[in-house]
Design an enzyme around this catalytic site. Structure first.
Site, PDB file in Angstrom:
ATOM      1  N   CYS A  76       0.839  -1.208   0.000  1.00  0.00           N
ATOM      2  CA  CYS A  76       0.000   0.000   0.000  1.00  0.00           C
ATOM      3  C   CYS A  76       0.867   1.250   0.000  1.00  0.00           C
ATOM      4  CB  CYS A  76      -0.930  -0.027   1.213  1.00  0.00           C
ATOM      5  SG  CYS A  76      -1.757   1.530   1.559  1.00  0.00           S
ATOM      6  N   CYS A  79       0.012   4.018   2.632  1.00  0.00           N
ATOM      7  CA  CYS A  79       0.327   3.527   3.980  1.00  0.00           C
ATOM      8  C   CYS A  79       1.757   3.887   4.378  1.00  0.00           C
ATOM      9  CB  CYS A  79       0.149   2.019   4.053  1.00  0.00           C
ATOM     10  SG  CYS A  79      -1.534   1.444   3.705  1.00  0.00           S
TER      11      CYS A  79
END
Length: 362
Positions: A76, A79
């Site tokens: 991700c 993230c």
């Protein structure tokens, strides 16, 4: 006897040869034990760790403290920006809250149970119940206020209402949150879309000059609030003739920036995308606006960032925008070059982890 003496000498020699190795081995053992002690000590400082299916019930749902859980994954991209922000919450929040990350690849059943469909997703728990969730990344200070509020039985919605009185939070909230959620908060904070920021900038001007995924819907929502429309805003909403009258009365208005520093030409360019025509760009140019863009723009927190767009791209765009756009303008030169300019803006406006971790005054 001679044979025995030789063995004795050999044994003594081996002992002396072995002593350095033995010493090194003991030193290594002590060093490893020290490392383990340091590692053990680090858990005492309550660093942010991963929670899994094995301990989610105990650490999160049975916790006596508010809990923040970030649902994340190694692949991700966003993230990676959020992770350092979340990790910075500890040890400062120790004793007031718990903070965990959950790898959805490792514990997919937990993310499925809690209906997590986007990463990152941040869920706040208190007394075993979900109290709030968000996928928008906020500065560290917001998460601190949320958790401290929950610790004192203050809902996150009330914490958000308190934070909306701060410029940096309201700006970020408006240009990054989902419009549906903004509408919910608007019901209990009706002046959110009309109240000027500290420098005199209006929410309408902010939205016009900050291209985003939700810009068109958000603009409709702001205009529905009977918002104040400043001179430069007229260009962003397609009221070119009214701006001409402004300049007729005040010639300097043609290059006068708004409180955030955006010129009439900049606002006209930003508005051309959702207006799907460049008539107001043409108006500004014909009135004698400088054919250049400012070198400073603001990020979502209202902080200045350097902006140096490609000069050739800007010139080409200024030649194309005033022309009649075709029905497939998104894929024509004008659409492609406008997206390239927006991308350059996006690159400098994107918040870094250190921007989000920085403390902001109360």
């Amino acid at each position: 006897m001679k044979f025995q003496n030789n063995w004795t000498i050999l044994f003594i020699a081996l002992v002396f040869i072995s002593v350095p190795s033995l010493t090194e081995t003991l030193d290594q053992v002590v060093e490893e034990q020290g490392d383990r002690q340091i590692s053990d000590d680090s858990t005492i400082t309550e660093q942010v760790t991963y929670v899994t299916s094995d301990n989610f019930e105990r650490e999160v749902l049975q916790s006596d403290l508010p809990v923040l859980v970030v649902f994340t994954a190694p692949w991700c991209g966003p993230c990676k920006i959020l992770d350092p922000v979340i990790e910075s919450l500890m040890p400062d929040m120790s004793g007031e809250a718990k903070v965990f990350k959950l790898d959805t690849d490792v514990s997919p059943e937990i993310s499925t149970k809690h209906k997590v469909t986007r990463l990152p997703t941040i869920i706040f728990f208190n007394n075993g119940q979900e109290k709030h969730r968000a996928s928008t990344i906020y500065p560290r200070d917001a998460y601190v206020k949320y958790l401290q509020g929950l610790k004192n039985d203050i809902s996150i919605e009330n914490s958000i209402l308190n934070l909306l009185d701060r410029d940096w939070f309201r700006r970020h909230f408006l240009v990054t949150e989902e419009v549906e959620y903004i509408e919910q908060i608007l019901e209990i904070y009706p002046e959110m879309l009309t109240k000027e920021f500290d420098n005199g900038q209006t929410p309408l001007s902010l939205v016009l000059n900050y291209p985003s995924r939700t810009q068109r819907d958000l603009l409709d929502l702001v205009l529905a609030q009977d918002s104040i429309i400043g001179p430069n805003d007229l260009l962003g909403v397609g009221r070119c003739e009214e701006f001409e009258r402004v300049v007729a009365d005040d010639p300097d208005a043609i290059n006068r920036p708004d409180p955030d520093g955006y010129t009439p030409l900049f606002t006209a360019i930003m508005g051309s995308g959702f207006l799907e025509h460049g008539e107001c760009v043409n108006t500004v140019l014909e009135l004698g606006a400088e054919r250049s863009l400012q070198k400073i723009i603001l990020n979502s927190l209202g902080e200045s960032v350097a902006f140096q767009p490609d000069g050739k791209l800007v010139e080409e765009l200024l030649d194309l925008l005033p022309m009649k756009w075709g029905p497939k303008w998104h894929n024509d030169d004008v659409g492609v070059k406008k997206r390239l300019l927006t991308l350059e803006m996006y690159k400098v406006r994107t918040l870094r982890s250190e921007d989000l971790i920085a403390r902001r005054p109360d």
